[in-house]
Motif scaffolding. Sequence first.
Motif, short mmCIF file in Angstrom:
data_model
loop_
_atom_site.label_atom_id
_atom_site.label_comp_id
_atom_site.label_asym_id
_atom_site.label_seq_id
_atom_site.Cartn_x
_atom_site.Cartn_y
_atom_site.Cartn_z
N LEU A 147 0.76 -1.20 -0.13
CA LEU A 147 0.10 0.05 -0.16
C LEU A 147 0.56 1.22 -0.12
O LEU A 147 0.66 2.26 -0.92
CB LEU A 147 -1.09 -0.16 1.28
N PRO A 148 1.76 1.38 0.72
CA PRO A 148 2.73 2.47 0.71
C PRO A 148 3.55 2.96 -0.53
O PRO A 148 3.85 3.79 -1.08
CB PRO A 148 3.79 2.54 2.08
N ALA A 149 3.93 1.58 -0.84
CA ALA A 149 4.66 1.51 -2.26
C ALA A 149 3.86 2.21 -3.42
O ALA A 149 4.01 2.89 -4.11
CB ALA A 149 5.25 0.40 -2.64
N LEU A 150 2.43 1.52 -3.55
CA LEU A 150 1.50 2.16 -4.57
C LEU A 150 1.11 3.42 -4.34
O LEU A 150 1.23 4.25 -5.38
CB LEU A 150 0.38 1.18 -4.34
N LEU A 151 0.93 4.01 -3.21
CA LEU A 151 0.54 5.47 -2.76
C LEU A 151 1.83 6.20 -3.15
O LEU A 151 1.55 7.24 -3.65
CB LEU A 151 0.10 5.57 -1.52
N TYR A 152 3.09 5.86 -2.97
CA TYR A 152 4.07 6.60 -3.21
C TYR A 152 4.43 6.84 -4.74
O TYR A 152 4.45 7.76 -5.23
CB TYR A 152 5.52 5.80 -2.58
N LEU A 153 4.09 5.62 -5.55
CA LEU A 153 4.36 5.78 -6.81
C LEU A 153 3.18 6.67 -7.55
O LEU A 153 3.66 7.48 -8.36
CB LEU A 153 4.26 4.25 -7.65
N LEU A 154 2.05 6.40 -6.88
CA LEU A 154 0.81 7.30 -7.51
C LEU A 154 1.26 8.82 -7.23
O LEU A 154 1.24 9.61 -8.24
CB LEU A 154 -0.36 6.88 -6.91
N PHE A 155 1.65 9.08 -6.05
CA PHE A 155 1.86 10.52 -5.83
C PHE A 155 3.25 11.12 -6.37
O PHE A 155 3.04 12.14 -7.04
CB PHE A 155 1.74 10.97 -4.19
N SER A 156 4.27 10.48 -6.35
CA SER A 156 5.66 10.92 -6.67
C SER A 156 5.67 10.75 -8.32
O SER A 156 6.18 11.60 -8.95
CB SER A 156 6.64 10.02 -5.96
N GLN A 157 5.28 9.69 -8.86
CA GLN A 157 5.41 9.46 -10.36
C GLN A 157 4.21 10.02 -11.07
O GLN A 157 4.53 10.96 -12.05
CB GLN A 157 5.51 8.00 -10.78
N LEU A 158 3.01 9.59 -10.85
CA LEU A 158 1.97 9.92 -11.59
C LEU A 158 1.49 11.35 -11.42
O LEU A 158 1.19 12.30 -12.37
CB LEU A 158 0.81 9.11 -11.57
N LEU A 159 1.36 11.77 -10.15
CA LEU A 159 0.87 13.05 -9.92
C LEU A 159 1.99 14.25 -9.46
O LEU A 159 1.88 15.20 -9.37
CB LEU A 159 0.03 13.08 -8.51
N ASP A 160 3.47 13.76 -9.56
CA ASP A 160 4.67 14.58 -9.51
C ASP A 160 4.57 15.48 -8.13
O ASP A 160 4.88 16.61 -8.26
CB ASP A 160 4.61 15.51 -10.88
N VAL A 161 4.09 14.84 -7.25
CA VAL A 161 4.16 15.37 -5.76
C VAL A 161 5.45 15.21 -5.05
O VAL A 161 5.75 14.11 -5.27
CB VAL A 161 2.86 15.16 -4.94
N GLY A 162 5.97 16.09 -4.88
CA GLY A 162 7.27 16.08 -3.94
C GLY A 162 7.12 15.39 -2.70
O GLY A 162 6.82 16.22 -1.68
N LEU A 163 7.30 14.15 -2.40
CA LEU A 163 7.52 13.43 -1.10
C LEU A 163 8.90 13.41 -0.53
O LEU A 163 9.69 13.14 -1.24
CB LEU A 163 6.77 12.22 -1.01
N PRO A 164 8.96 13.38 0.65
CA PRO A 164 10.19 13.22 1.31
C PRO A 164 10.64 11.92 0.98
O PRO A 164 10.03 10.74 1.47
CB PRO A 164 9.94 13.73 2.90
N GLY A 165 11.93 11.68 0.66
CA GLY A 165 12.74 10.30 0.31
C GLY A 165 13.30 9.68 1.49
O GLY A 165 13.32 8.72 1.68
N GLY A 166 13.66 10.47 2.77
CA GLY A 166 14.25 10.12 3.65
C GLY A 166 15.69 9.85 3.41
O GLY A 166 16.34 10.03 2.28
N PHE A 167 16.32 8.98 4.37
CA PHE A 167 17.68 8.61 4.17
C PHE A 167 17.68 7.59 2.86
O PHE A 167 18.87 7.41 2.63
CB PHE A 167 18.15 7.91 5.53
N LEU A 168 16.69 6.87 2.53
CA LEU A 168 16.69 6.19 1.26
C LEU A 168 16.87 6.90 0.13
O LEU A 168 17.32 6.33 -1.07
CB LEU A 168 15.62 5.32 1.04
N ASN A 169 16.54 8.06 0.34
CA ASN A 169 16.23 9.21 -0.88
C ASN A 169 15.90 8.38 -2.21
O ASN A 169 16.43 8.50 -3.18
CB ASN A 169 17.99 9.78 -1.22
N LEU A 170 14.38 8.19 -2.16
CA LEU A 170 13.86 7.68 -3.24
C LEU A 170 13.38 8.55 -4.32
O LEU A 170 13.21 8.09 -5.69
CB LEU A 170 12.71 6.87 -2.51
N SER A 171 13.50 9.95 -3.92
CA SER A 171 13.03 10.71 -4.98
C SER A 171 13.96 10.75 -6.32
O SER A 171 15.06 10.84 -6.37
CB SER A 171 12.65 12.24 -4.22
#
Length: 164
Positions: free
Chosen positions: A140-164
């Motif tokens: 669920l978080p992975a799908l929501l992260y992909l939805l917001f960061s990739q499809l909607l281009d919303v800048g979400l914090p990547g944290g120490f993993l730096n996923l952005s």
Amino acid sequence: MDPQTLFLTALTVLFAVYTAMAMDMEWTSTSGRIAAGFFPRIIGFLALLLCVIALARSVRRSLRQPAAGEAPQAYDLADDDGAESQHPKALLAVILCSIAFYAAFMPLGAWLSAAVFLFAALSFLNQRRHVVNIAVAVLLPALLYLLFSQLLDVGLPGGFLNLS
């Protein structure tokens, strides 16, 4: 009027005001992207719809109360609003998980903090279902992260993993 109906009436009015305020916000930007009013409108309409449905059920339930001298209807767990249906330990666990989620959101990032929150909350609420808890907490978080960061281009914090 019973307390539940009174509470749901107040909540319905509150969400009606919230939805009216959300309608005053711009929902698209000049470039055609979603703006600040997009999600508040969705949240407002859905919350208002759910409150109206719950209010209608509450009013209908209060109208079905047996009159004096009538035999009460069979006991139904779904309609139980008594103290037995309250779960203070579960409420406290979810509140503590929410506080930890808020504290970890920036350092861990959106995806990892949501995954940890869901796993902790589900481990308490859905005990003995570890595979389901892990699947929900990861997917669920992975799908929501992909939805917001990739499809909607919303800048979400990547944290120490730096996923952005």
